[in-house]
Motif scaffolding. Structure first.
Motif, PDB file in Angstrom:
ATOM      1  N   GLN A   7      30.898 -39.925   1.077  1.00 29.46           N
ATOM      2  CA  GLN A   7      31.910 -40.265   2.181  1.00 29.46           C
ATOM      3  C   GLN A   7      32.890 -41.329   1.548  1.00 29.46           C
ATOM      4  O   GLN A   7      34.168 -41.260   1.583  1.00 29.46           O
ATOM      5  CB  GLN A   7      31.272 -40.905   3.145  1.00 29.46           C
ATOM      6  CG  GLN A   7      32.313 -41.040   4.470  1.00 29.46           C
ATOM      7  CD  GLN A   7      32.671 -39.663   4.691  1.00 29.46           C
ATOM      8  OE1 GLN A   7      31.903 -38.838   5.038  1.00 29.46           O
ATOM      9  NE2 GLN A   7      34.055 -39.549   4.791  1.00 29.46           N
TER      10      GLN A   7
ATOM     11  N   GLY B 140      35.261 -39.582  -1.097  1.00 29.35           N
ATOM     12  CA  GLY B 140      35.995 -38.779  -0.301  1.00 29.35           C
ATOM     13  C   GLY B 140      37.171 -39.634   0.227  1.00 29.35           C
ATOM     14  O   GLY B 140      38.277 -39.170   0.272  1.00 29.35           O
ATOM     15  N   THR B 141      37.028 -40.805   0.852  1.00 29.60           N
ATOM     16  CA  THR B 141      37.921 -41.726   1.470  1.00 29.60           C
ATOM     17  C   THR B 141      38.908 -42.118   0.388  1.00 29.60           C
ATOM     18  O   THR B 141      40.197 -42.075   0.649  1.00 29.60           O
ATOM     19  CB  THR B 141      37.234 -42.710   2.175  1.00 29.60           C
ATOM     20  OG1 THR B 141      36.456 -42.194   3.222  1.00 29.60           O
ATOM     21  CG2 THR B 141      38.314 -43.813   2.760  1.00 29.60           C
TER      22      THR B 141
ATOM     23  N   VAL C 257      39.652 -40.759  -2.428  1.00 26.51           N
ATOM     24  CA  VAL C 257      40.720 -39.690  -3.059  1.00 26.51           C
ATOM     25  C   VAL C 257      41.616 -39.356  -2.147  1.00 26.51           C
ATOM     26  O   VAL C 257      42.698 -38.984  -2.568  1.00 26.51           O
ATOM     27  CB  VAL C 257      39.757 -38.386  -3.587  1.00 26.51           C
ATOM     28  CG1 VAL C 257      38.865 -38.713  -4.730  1.00 26.51           C
ATOM     29  CG2 VAL C 257      39.079 -37.708  -2.301  1.00 26.51           C
ATOM     30  N   THR C 258      41.355 -39.503  -0.774  1.00 27.48           N
ATOM     31  CA  THR C 258      42.442 -39.129   0.419  1.00 27.48           C
ATOM     32  C   THR C 258      43.378 -40.212   0.185  1.00 27.48           C
ATOM     33  O   THR C 258      44.450 -39.697   0.147  1.00 27.48           O
ATOM     34  CB  THR C 258      41.788 -38.909   1.641  1.00 27.48           C
ATOM     35  OG1 THR C 258      40.537 -38.118   1.802  1.00 27.48           O
ATOM     36  CG2 THR C 258      42.661 -38.663   2.534  1.00 27.48           C
ATOM     37  N   HIS C 259      42.986 -41.297   0.090  1.00 26.88           N
ATOM     38  CA  HIS C 259      44.137 -42.604   0.222  1.00 26.88           C
ATOM     39  C   HIS C 259      44.757 -42.363  -1.173  1.00 26.88           C
ATOM     40  O   HIS C 259      45.761 -42.950  -1.135  1.00 26.88           O
ATOM     41  CB  HIS C 259      43.396 -44.011   0.485  1.00 26.88           C
ATOM     42  CG  HIS C 259      42.844 -44.111   1.662  1.00 26.88           C
ATOM     43  ND1 HIS C 259      41.738 -44.840   1.919  1.00 26.88           N
ATOM     44  CD2 HIS C 259      43.101 -43.320   2.946  1.00 26.88           C
ATOM     45  CE1 HIS C 259      41.375 -44.829   3.342  1.00 26.88           C
ATOM     46  NE2 HIS C 259      42.553 -43.960   3.898  1.00 26.88           N
TER      47      HIS C 259
ATOM     48  N   ASN D 229      45.445 -39.886  -3.409  1.00 27.89           N
ATOM     49  CA  ASN D 229      45.752 -38.405  -3.786  1.00 27.89           C
ATOM     50  C   ASN D 229      45.162 -38.030  -5.360  1.00 27.89           C
ATOM     51  O   ASN D 229      45.967 -37.859  -6.219  1.00 27.89           O
ATOM     52  CB  ASN D 229      47.284 -38.418  -3.809  1.00 27.89           C
ATOM     53  CG  ASN D 229      47.797 -37.166  -3.852  1.00 27.89           C
ATOM     54  OD1 ASN D 229      46.878 -36.228  -3.421  1.00 27.89           O
ATOM     55  ND2 ASN D 229      48.965 -36.944  -4.336  1.00 27.89           N
TER      56      ASN D 229
ATOM     57  N   ASN E  74      33.029 -30.501   1.883  1.00 26.80           N
ATOM     58  CA  ASN E  74      34.058 -30.656   2.685  1.00 26.80           C
ATOM     59  C   ASN E  74      33.740 -31.808   3.741  1.00 26.80           C
ATOM     60  O   ASN E  74      34.715 -32.393   3.969  1.00 26.80           O
ATOM     61  CB  ASN E  74      34.012 -29.152   3.406  1.00 26.80           C
ATOM     62  CG  ASN E  74      35.326 -28.840   3.980  1.00 26.80           C
ATOM     63  OD1 ASN E  74      36.482 -29.567   3.610  1.00 26.80           O
ATOM     64  ND2 ASN E  74      35.514 -28.269   5.112  1.00 26.80           N
TER      65      ASN E  74
ATOM     66  N   GLY F 225      35.061 -34.832   2.755  1.00 26.44           N
ATOM     67  CA  GLY F 225      36.307 -35.182   2.005  1.00 26.44           C
ATOM     68  C   GLY F 225      36.551 -34.737   0.683  1.00 26.44           C
ATOM     69  O   GLY F 225      37.479 -35.000  -0.011  1.00 26.44           O
TER      70      GLY F 225
ATOM     71  N   THR G 222      39.188 -30.171  -1.638  1.00 24.58           N
ATOM     72  CA  THR G 222      40.755 -30.189  -1.404  1.00 24.58           C
ATOM     73  C   THR G 222      41.503 -29.270  -2.679  1.00 24.58           C
ATOM     74  O   THR G 222      40.769 -28.741  -3.242  1.00 24.58           O
ATOM     75  CB  THR G 222      41.188 -31.615  -1.727  1.00 24.58           C
ATOM     76  OG1 THR G 222      41.444 -32.024  -3.148  1.00 24.58           O
ATOM     77  CG2 THR G 222      40.457 -32.904  -1.066  1.00 24.58           C
TER      78      THR G 222
ATOM     79  N   THR H 291      40.604 -30.363  -6.109  1.00 24.82           N
ATOM     80  CA  THR H 291      39.193 -30.137  -6.278  1.00 24.82           C
ATOM     81  C   THR H 291      38.924 -28.976  -7.483  1.00 24.82           C
ATOM     82  O   THR H 291      39.275 -27.979  -7.342  1.00 24.82           O
ATOM     83  CB  THR H 291      38.293 -29.923  -5.299  1.00 24.82           C
ATOM     84  OG1 THR H 291      38.525 -31.188  -4.305  1.00 24.82           O
ATOM     85  CG2 THR H 291      36.657 -29.908  -5.701  1.00 24.82           C
TER      86      THR H 291
ATOM     87  N   LYS I 176      41.138 -24.219   1.382  1.00 27.78           N
ATOM     88  CA  LYS I 176      41.417 -25.560   0.929  1.00 27.78           C
ATOM     89  C   LYS I 176      42.332 -25.508  -0.185  1.00 27.78           C
ATOM     90  O   LYS I 176      42.597 -26.767  -0.682  1.00 27.78           O
ATOM     91  CB  LYS I 176      40.040 -26.222   0.678  1.00 27.78           C
ATOM     92  CG  LYS I 176      39.119 -26.517   2.115  1.00 27.78           C
ATOM     93  CD  LYS I 176      39.752 -27.638   2.649  1.00 27.78           C
ATOM     94  CE  LYS I 176      39.260 -27.773   4.055  1.00 27.78           C
ATOM     95  NZ  LYS I 176      39.778 -28.999   4.715  1.00 27.78           N
TER      96      LYS I 176
END
Ligand SMILES: Nc1nc2[nH]cnc2c(=O)[nH]1
Ligand SMILES: [Zn+2]
Length: 453
Positions: free
Chosen positions: A228, A231-232, A234-236, A238, A270, A273, A276, A279, A298
């Motif tokens: 988790q 995941g957070t 990589v989202t922030h 990119n 998934n 997160g 993507t 990935t 995705k």
């Protein structure tokens, strides 16, 4: 300097004339002969045209005939640099050995112990120099590497890659679970903080061709909280992500028991997160059609690692089915689950897999050798999100290329006068090796013969 192009236009231009073989979206194999290709001082392809345009091009680009590098007809040709979408640089000491166990036992008995040695920076530097040189001389211009859990030694891999001129993604491995080999794991907080440090330090070094990739090892090595947090992160930021998925039957069974409320293996990544359009997941042998559909939705890619899937007796990945689901596929050596560092070997093993699958069902549509070549080049570039930059010989892309010579003194195969160019290429694909790869270019720079000792 060939031609004398002003520095403002991209520095010195280099011009090559001869046969170029590559893939495009619409054609798995194009033999462009004879052609003339120009590379500017920034390593970009600025033209590729048939030779009848030579005069016109030389006026536009200001180069002289004597400065053109002419390839030997038939015996020499360029292919795009090969792209290894999944390789464990840290398992290189075991390459070619230790393949008598299935995945989960293999990890504990051979793989975690060798990776643990990379705490030693000197060992890391020596080993990483060997693996990068080995892959480069086998025509791998881009590699997507797993290092180990050790941040400084992972940064050492980045330094070596930069020094030798390869293009790469490098991942510091994240794993906070390892009951069976507890000496080789991190604390949850350490794994996240060190990943952040790895990425920040790598950014600071400004290596032009080396990029970070967030690397949770696989579901069984990572707590839900670690996944988790990554995941957070990589989202922030990119960022790119790599991991393993659905490689062996036993692994899939244990994963299901560990996450009983998740629909399937893909659903676990998934939900955290980690699935993507940046990935790349290695193997995917046992993915269901529903999971392939999720990958397509995705935009996540699969690295097909056939040698490893044979060597660890993991299974047979059905690349045709994945392609029919419009999933992006690249090829990987998966050293040292796979015993060969060569992408030509990955091509041959992928062809073996597709033929074996065709023996099992009567109207199976095998992948052709041309399609597999495309997976090793253009497919790999798409799988790593680099297809605007590399993968084939299109104007505007970087010149990542291998100069193949079939008539080297100790060539592993023979060419006959009646062989058409297509067959010469096919012989190279099936029988060639590093002896035939006489020059390797990354972003226009000749990196084989080697730049540094
Ligand atoms: N082939 C392979 N599969 C894995 N799954 C988790 N770690 C590994 C690894 O190092 N190699
Ligand atoms: Zn792997």
């Amino acid at each position: 300097m060939a031609g004398g192009v002003p520095a403002a236009l991209g520095g010195s231009l280099r011009v090559f004339k001869g046969t170029f073989i590559h893939s495009t979206d619409t054609s798995p194999l194009e033999i462009l002969e004879p052609c003339i290709l120009g590379v500017n001082g920034l390593g970009k392809i600025v033209f590729i045209e048939t030779v009848d345009k030579e005069q016109e091009l030389s006026e536009k680009w200001h180069f002289k005939r004597e400065n053109i590098r002419e390839l030997q007809p038939r015996a020499e040709f360029f292919i795009p640099g090969l792209i290894d979408t999944h390789i464990h640089a840290s398992q290189y000491p075991n390459m070619g050995a230790c393949m008598d166990l299935p995945l989960l036992e293999w990890l504990v008995k051979y793989t975690f112990p060798v990776e643990a040695k990379f705490k030693d920076l000197k060992f890391a530097e020596d080993t990483y120099s060997k693996v990068v040189r080995r892959t480069l001389r086998n025509g791998t211009t881009t590699a997507c590497y797993f290092a180990t859990i050790h941040t400084d030694s992972s940064l050492k891999l980045c330094e070596v890659v930069d020094r030798l001129g390869q293009r790469a993604f490098v991942g510091k491995v994240c794993m906070d679970l390892n009951e069976l080999f507890p000496e080789y794991k991190e604390l949850l907080s350490e794994s996240v903080n060190e990943t952040e440090r790895f990425i920040a330090e790598l950014a600071g070094r400004e290596y032009p061709l080396v990029k970070p990739i967030v690397t949770p090892r696989f579901v069984l090595s990572c707590s839900a909280e670690l996944m988790q947090r990554l995941g957070t992160f990589v989202t922030h930021n990119n960022l790119h992500i790599q991991s393993h998925i659905s490689e062996s039957r036993k692994e899939v069974e244990v994963v299901k028991k560990t996450f009983p409320t998740c629909k399937n293996y893909s659903d676990i990544y998934n939900r955290h997160g980690l699935l993507t359009d940046k990935t790349i997941m290695a193997h995917g042998v046992y993915l269901s059609d529903q999971e392939l559909e999720l990958f397509r939705k995705k935009g996540a890619a699969i690295s097909h690692c056939p040698n490893s899937n044979f060597s660890l007796c993991s299974g047979l990945f059905d690349a045709r089915n994945a392609l029919n689901h419009k999933v992006i596929i690249g090829l990987g050596t998966d050293v040292s689950g796979g015993y060969s560092p060569s992408m030509l070997n990955a091509v041959r093993s992928a062809i073996d897999v597709t033929k074996i699958l065709s023996l099992r069902s009567s109207n199976y549509e095998k992948l052709s050798y041309q399609e597999v070549f495309r997976l090793a080049t253009l497919g790999g570039s798409k799988a790593l999100g680099l297809d605007k930059l590399i993968g084939n010989f299109e104007v505007g892309k970087d010149f990542d290329a291998v100069l193949v010579k079939t008539n080297v003194p100790d060539s592993p195969f023979d060419v006959f006068p009646d062989d058409p160019q297509k067959d010469i290429f096919q012989k190279f694909l099936f029988l060639g090796d590093d002896r035939n790869m006489i020059e390797v270019y990354v972003a226009g720079r000749k990196v084989v013969p080697f730049l540094a000792p």
